[in-house]
Design a protein around this motif. Structure first.
Motif, PDB file in Angstrom:
ATOM      1  N   CYS B 193      14.373 -14.833  16.952  1.00 27.18           N
ATOM      2  CA  CYS B 193      13.432 -15.631  15.975  1.00 27.18           C
ATOM      3  C   CYS B 193      13.151 -17.023  16.399  1.00 27.18           C
ATOM      4  O   CYS B 193      12.178 -17.678  16.259  1.00 27.18           O
ATOM      5  N   ARG B 194      14.017 -17.518  17.288  1.00 27.77           N
ATOM      6  CA  ARG B 194      13.884 -19.008  18.007  1.00 27.77           C
ATOM      7  C   ARG B 194      12.373 -18.998  18.821  1.00 27.77           C
ATOM      8  O   ARG B 194      11.748 -20.215  18.697  1.00 27.77           O
ATOM      9  N   SER B 197       9.188 -19.019  15.946  1.00 31.14           N
ATOM     10  CA  SER B 197       9.043 -19.668  14.763  1.00 31.14           C
ATOM     11  C   SER B 197       8.136 -20.953  15.014  1.00 31.14           C
ATOM     12  O   SER B 197       7.859 -22.018  14.270  1.00 31.14           O
ATOM     13  N   ILE B 283      19.282 -15.917   8.990  1.00 31.73           N
ATOM     14  CA  ILE B 283      18.079 -16.411   9.666  1.00 31.73           C
ATOM     15  C   ILE B 283      17.109 -16.562   8.605  1.00 31.73           C
ATOM     16  O   ILE B 283      16.399 -17.398   8.431  1.00 31.73           O
ATOM     17  N   ALA B 286      17.179 -19.612   6.508  1.00 32.61           N
ATOM     18  CA  ALA B 286      16.967 -20.939   7.350  1.00 32.61           C
ATOM     19  C   ALA B 286      15.425 -20.824   7.499  1.00 32.61           C
ATOM     20  O   ALA B 286      14.757 -22.062   7.692  1.00 32.61           O
ATOM     21  N   HIS B 287      14.719 -19.846   7.441  1.00 31.81           N
ATOM     22  CA  HIS B 287      13.084 -19.798   7.679  1.00 31.81           C
ATOM     23  C   HIS B 287      12.446 -19.629   6.572  1.00 31.81           C
ATOM     24  O   HIS B 287      11.199 -19.257   6.921  1.00 31.81           O
ATOM     25  N   ARG B 288      13.050 -19.407   5.462  1.00 32.82           N
ATOM     26  CA  ARG B 288      12.399 -18.835   4.260  1.00 32.82           C
ATOM     27  C   ARG B 288      10.944 -19.574   3.833  1.00 32.82           C
ATOM     28  O   ARG B 288       9.983 -19.230   3.761  1.00 32.82           O
ATOM     29  N   GLU B 290       9.054 -20.960   5.901  1.00 30.24           N
ATOM     30  CA  GLU B 290       7.917 -20.981   6.734  1.00 30.24           C
ATOM     31  C   GLU B 290       7.288 -19.442   6.490  1.00 30.24           C
ATOM     32  O   GLU B 290       6.373 -19.087   6.845  1.00 30.24           O
ATOM     33  N   LEU B 291       7.833 -18.686   5.545  1.00 31.82           N
ATOM     34  CA  LEU B 291       7.651 -17.263   5.150  1.00 31.82           C
ATOM     35  C   LEU B 291       6.932 -17.121   3.903  1.00 31.82           C
ATOM     36  O   LEU B 291       5.666 -16.457   3.701  1.00 31.82           O
ATOM     37  N   GLY B 298       2.494 -15.875   9.568  1.00 30.33           N
ATOM     38  CA  GLY B 298       3.859 -15.882   9.674  1.00 30.33           C
ATOM     39  C   GLY B 298       4.743 -14.583   9.949  1.00 30.33           C
ATOM     40  O   GLY B 298       5.793 -14.365  10.060  1.00 30.33           O
ATOM     41  N   LEU B 301       7.269 -13.957  13.037  1.00 30.13           N
ATOM     42  CA  LEU B 301       8.550 -14.399  12.692  1.00 30.13           C
ATOM     43  C   LEU B 301       9.237 -13.453  11.841  1.00 30.13           C
ATOM     44  O   LEU B 301      10.473 -13.401  12.126  1.00 30.13           O
TER      45      LEU B 301
END
Lengths: 252, 423
Positions: B193-194, B197, B283, B286-288, B290-291, B298, B301
Motif C-alpha cells: 500500500c505504500r 497511496s 492499514i 491509517a488510510h481511511r 483517503e478512501l 482510490g 489503494l
C-alpha cells in the motif's frame, strides 16, 4: 548480441496464454532483460504492431475481421509465428459448437433477435489462414513449454517436437488410471502429453485441453468409452470442447 | 470544428478496448468507451452442455478471473442441484479465491499500474528502472500463484475444485509449505500500500454508487448484494434489479443496478465495511480518509489493502485446513434434476454473478454471466467524460494518459465483459 524482438498478442481469447508468460515469476526478470518486447499491449504501452519481430506469440482463435487483420499483420511483420495455445492451434473453447450451430444462432442467443450483430464468424485456428512456425498447446499452456521456446529462440532454434499421449506421462507417474480402473470419461489416450498428466494426477479426468496427439487411435478411444456406458453425444461434446471436428474412424 | 481523439488499443489491461473523445474545438462533447473484444458467446455455448461440464467450460471466459468464475459456477450449479459441500471443501475454495486476489491484485498493481506512477511505458522499462520493485512484485504475486498451483492443481483454469468436493486432498506437507511461504511473503504484502497511496493528480470525479456482496463471516455464503448505504437485494433476484441494454459501440452490454450506474471492486467492498484481517485493518485505519467517501481514484489503494487482507486470510485458512487434516473429498455424483441456480462472488475487480437453468436430464437450458467489468461499464463511461471535461484545454497527450490511467483504476477485464444475458 542483438536482443530477440517479440510480439505478444491475443485475438479471441481469455488472455491466459499471455498471462502464462507473466506467471513465470522466476524467469520473468531474465526474459525482460534478454528480449525486446516490441509489441505486448497487455503489459506495455506505446508498442509498435508493425514490428519487425523475430517471433510473434499470438493466442486466441480467429473469429472476427479484426482478428484476421491482426493475424495477417503480425504474420507479415514476424520471421516466426507461434500459435500460442489451444485456441490458436485448434480453435479451442470458442470453436466447440462449430459443428452444431451457426455463428448467427449463437450471436442471436446472446445479443437478441433484433438489431445488428457484432461481426463474427465461426472461430478457426491460425493454420486455416496463415503458415504457422511453432505451436504451443494447452488451455492454459505449461509455463515450462513457454520458457523452453524462449530459450530456444535465444539459441536461434526451436524446441524438439513432442509426440506422445497424456497416458505416457500419467503411467510413469503411476497414477490410478481414471479410464480403465475408474471408468471415467478420460481423453488421455488421444491427447498430446507434455503437461505431466497434470489433471489425472489431481484425480480429474483429462478434458483434452492440449489437442490431439499425432496418430491418435480415436476409434479405439470411442469404443472404450461406449463400452463403459457413455453416450455418443456426451463423448462428442467432451471431445469437441477444445477442438471441433474429430475423425472418429481414425485408427492411427 | 469537431475532431476526435482516439486511444486505440487501450494498453496495460486485459482484453481489447479503445476510447474516443469527441471534441468541438477544445470543448469535450462526449466520450465513448469501446469494449471491442470479439464476442465470446459463452452463454450460448453452454446451452446443451451437462451441469457437470458447465464450471470447466465457463472458467475459460477469462484467465485472470478463472478461479472466481469456476467457484461461482460451482456454487450456482450446486444451488440448482441442491448439493451441499463440506467445511473443508468450502475453506479450500475460499483459500483459492484469496490466492487469486493476491496474484491478480499484484499483477495489476505492480505491472500494469506502477508504470504510470514511475512514468514508464510498461514491464520492460520497469525492469530497467526499478528492478527491486519488480522483484518485490514478483515475490508477492508468486505466493498467490503458489496457492493456485498447489491447491487448484493449475495456475489458470484450476482443476482441483469440482462439484461437491475436491479432486485430491491437499497433503499436509504441501499445506505446511504454503504456510511457510505465506509467512515469508506477509511483510512484503503489508508494504504494497505504500506504493499506491500517491493521490491521483486529476480533477475530482463523480461520487460512485458502490455495489458489493454484503460482508459475511463466510464469504462464499453471502447471498445479498448491497448498493450504496441503504439498499440491498437477494442475489437470487438480481434479474429484477440489474438491467442490461445494448450499446452501438460496445460488445459488452451496459448494466444499470436499481436504476443507477453502479461501481464494483475493491473500493466498493471497503465501503461496505468488511471484517478485515488484523494487518489489513491497521492499514485501512491509517488510510481511511483517503478512501471512504472518495471516488474511483482510490481503488488501487483499496486493492493494495485487499492484497494484504487476502494474504493474511489465506494464512489463516491454511492453518485451519491443517487443523482439519487431509481427508478425501471426492466430488458428489449428483442426481440431475431440473432447476435454476444462482450465485455471486467477489472477483478481484468486483461482483460476479452466474445463473444457470437445467432440464430434468441436467442439461443446461439457459446460462447467464454478469461480470464486474460489464457492471462498471456505465460508471467508467461517466467518469471518463467527467475527467475529459475537467481537463478541457489541456494537451491531448496529457488528457489521453489520464483517461487511460483512470481506466486502470477500474482494473477492467474486457474478455469477461463481453458476456451478456439474452435480451
Amino acid at each position: 548480441m542483438k536482443p530477440v524482438r517479440l510480439a505478444i498478442a491475443g485475438l479471441t481469447a481469455c488472455s491466459g496464454c499471455q498471462l502464462t508468460l507473466l506467471n513465470c515469476e522466476d524467469e520473468l526478470a531474465d526474459v525482460l532483460r534478454r528480449f525486446e518486447l516490441v509489441y505486448f499491449p497487455m503489459a506495455q504501452s506505446g508498442g509498435r504492431k508493425e514490428g519487425p519481430f523475430d517471433a510473434a506469440l499470438v493466442e486466441g482463435a480467429v473469429s472476427t475481421p479484426a482478428d484476421l487483420d491482426m493475424l495477417f499483420s503480425l504474420r507479415n511483420a514476424s520471421r516466426l509465428l507461434v500459435a500460442y495455445g489451444t485456441c490458436a492451434a485448434f480453435g479451442g473453447v470458442a470453436a466447440m459448437n462449430n459443428g452444431q450451430s451457426t455463428r448467427e444462432e449463437l450471436l442471436r442467443t446472446v445479443y437478441g433477435g433484433q438489431g445488428s450483430l457484432p461481426e463474427s464468424f465461426a472461430p478457426a485456428p491460425f493454420g486455416n489462414f496463415v503458415s504457422v512456425d511453432w505451436t504451443i498447446r494447452g488451455c492454459p499452456p505449461e509455463k515450462d513449454e513457454v520458457v523452453e521456446l524462449l530459450a530456444a529462440l535465444l539459441a536461434g532454434t526451436l524446441p524438439p517436437v513432442r509426440s506422445y499421449p497424456v497416458c505416457t506421462e500419467c503411467r510413469s507417474r503411476e497414477n490410478l488410471c481414471l479410464l480403465l480402473e475408474k471408468g471415467e470419461l478420460c481423453l488421455g489416450p488421444v491427447i498430446q502429453g507434455g503437461c505431466n498428466a497434470r489433471c489425472p494426477a489431481t484425480g480429474i479426468a483429462c478434458e483434452g485441453c492440449r489437442g490431439p496427439v499425432r496418430e491418435a487411435n480415436v476409434a479405439q478411444e470411442l469404443e472404450l468409452l461406449l463400452e463403459r456406458g457413455f453416450g455418443r453425444d456426451e463423448i462428442e461434446r467432451r471431445m469437441n470442447r477444445f477442438k471441433p471436428g474429430w475423425d472418429y474412424g481414425q485408427r492411427r | 470544428m469537431g475532431s476526435v481523439v482516439e486511444i486505440n488499443p487501450l494498453t496495460r489491461l486485459e482484453g481489447h478496448g479503445s476510447v474516443k473523445v469527441y471534441l468541438d474545438g477544445a470543448r469535450v462533447e462526449r466520450v465513448e468507451l469501446h469494449l471491442s473484444e470479439s464476442p465470446r458467446l459463452f452463454e450460448a455455448l453452454l446451452v446443451g452442455k451437462s451441469y457437470a461440464e458447465v464450471p470447466d467450460i465457463v472458467c475459460r471466459i477469462c484467465s485472470l478471473c478463472s478461479t472466481v468464475h469456476k467457484v461461482t459456477a460451482l456454487l450456482a450449479v450446486e444451488d440448482a442441484l441442491g448439493i451441499e459441500v463440506s467445511e473443508r471443501t468450502s475453506l479450500t475454495r475460499e483459500l483459492m479465491l484469496n490466492g487469486a486476489t493476491v496474484q491478480d491484485h499484484a499483477l495489476h498493481l505492480y505491472f500494469l499500474v506502477l508504470p504510470d506512477l514511475l512514468g514508464v511505458q510498461g514491464v520492460a522499462e520497469l525492469a530497467g528502472t526499478a528492478p527491486e520493485l519488480v522483484k518485490q512484485g514478483l515475490a508477492v504475486k508468486k505466493v498467490g500463484s503458489l496457492i493456485q498451483e498447489t491447491v487448484g492443481g493449475r495456475l489458470i483454469h484450476p482443476v482441483n475444485i469440482r462439484l461437491g468436493g475436491l479432486g485430491r486432498a491437499i497433503p499436509k506437507h504441501e499445506l505446511t509449505q504454503l504456510r511457510d511461504e505465506l509467512r515469508l511473503a506477509l511483510p512484503a504484502c503489508r508494504e504494497v500500500c505504500r506504493l499506491f497511496s500517491t493521490p491521483f493528480p486529476f480533477p475530482r470525479l463523480p461520487e460512485p454508487a458502490f455495489l458489493a456482496l454484503e460482508p459475511s463471516s463466510a464469504p462464499l455464503a453471502s447471498r445479498r448484494l448491497r448498493l450504496g448505504g441503504d439498499r440491498s437485494f437477494a442475489v437470487r433476484e438480481y434479474r429484477e434489479h440489474v438491467e442490461e441494454t445494448l450499446l452501438p459501440h460496445s460488445n459488452a452490454k451496459l448494466s444499470k443496478v436499481m436504476g443507477v450506474d453502479a461501481t464494483v471492486g475493491a473500493l466498493a467492498r471497503l465501503h461496505h465495511g468488511p471484517a478485515l484481517s488484523e494487518g489489513a485493518r491497521e492499514i485501512f485505519k491509517a488510510h481511511r480518509h483517503e478512501l471512504i467517501g472518495k471516488d474511483i481514484r482510490g481503488n488501487n489503494l483499496a486493492q493494495a489493502i485487499e492484497l494484504c487482507d487476502a494474504a493474511e486470510r489465506a494464512l489463516e485458512l491454511v492453518e485451519r485446513l491443517l487443523e482439519l487434516g487431509a481427508a478425501p473429498e471426492a466430488g458428489i455424483a449428483a442426481a440431475p434434476h431440473g432447476g435454476t441456480g444462482t450465485a455471486a462472488c467477489e472477483a478481484p475487480r468486483g461482483v460476479l454473478i452466474h445463473s444457470y437453468s437445467f432440464d430434468d436430464a441436467g442439461i443446461c437450458t439457459q446460462a447467464d454471466v454478469i461480470t464486474p467489468t460489464a457492471l462498471n461499464q456505465a460508471a467508467m463511461g461517466r467518469d471518463l467524460l467527467a475527467l475529459a471535461r475537467g481537463m478541457e484545454g489541456e494537451e491531448t497527450a496529457r488528457m489521453t494518459a489520464a483517461l487511460e490511467r483512470l481506466i486502470r483504476c477500474y482494473d477492467p477485464c474486457i474478455s469477461c465483459s463481453v458476456h451478456t444475458f439474452p435480451l
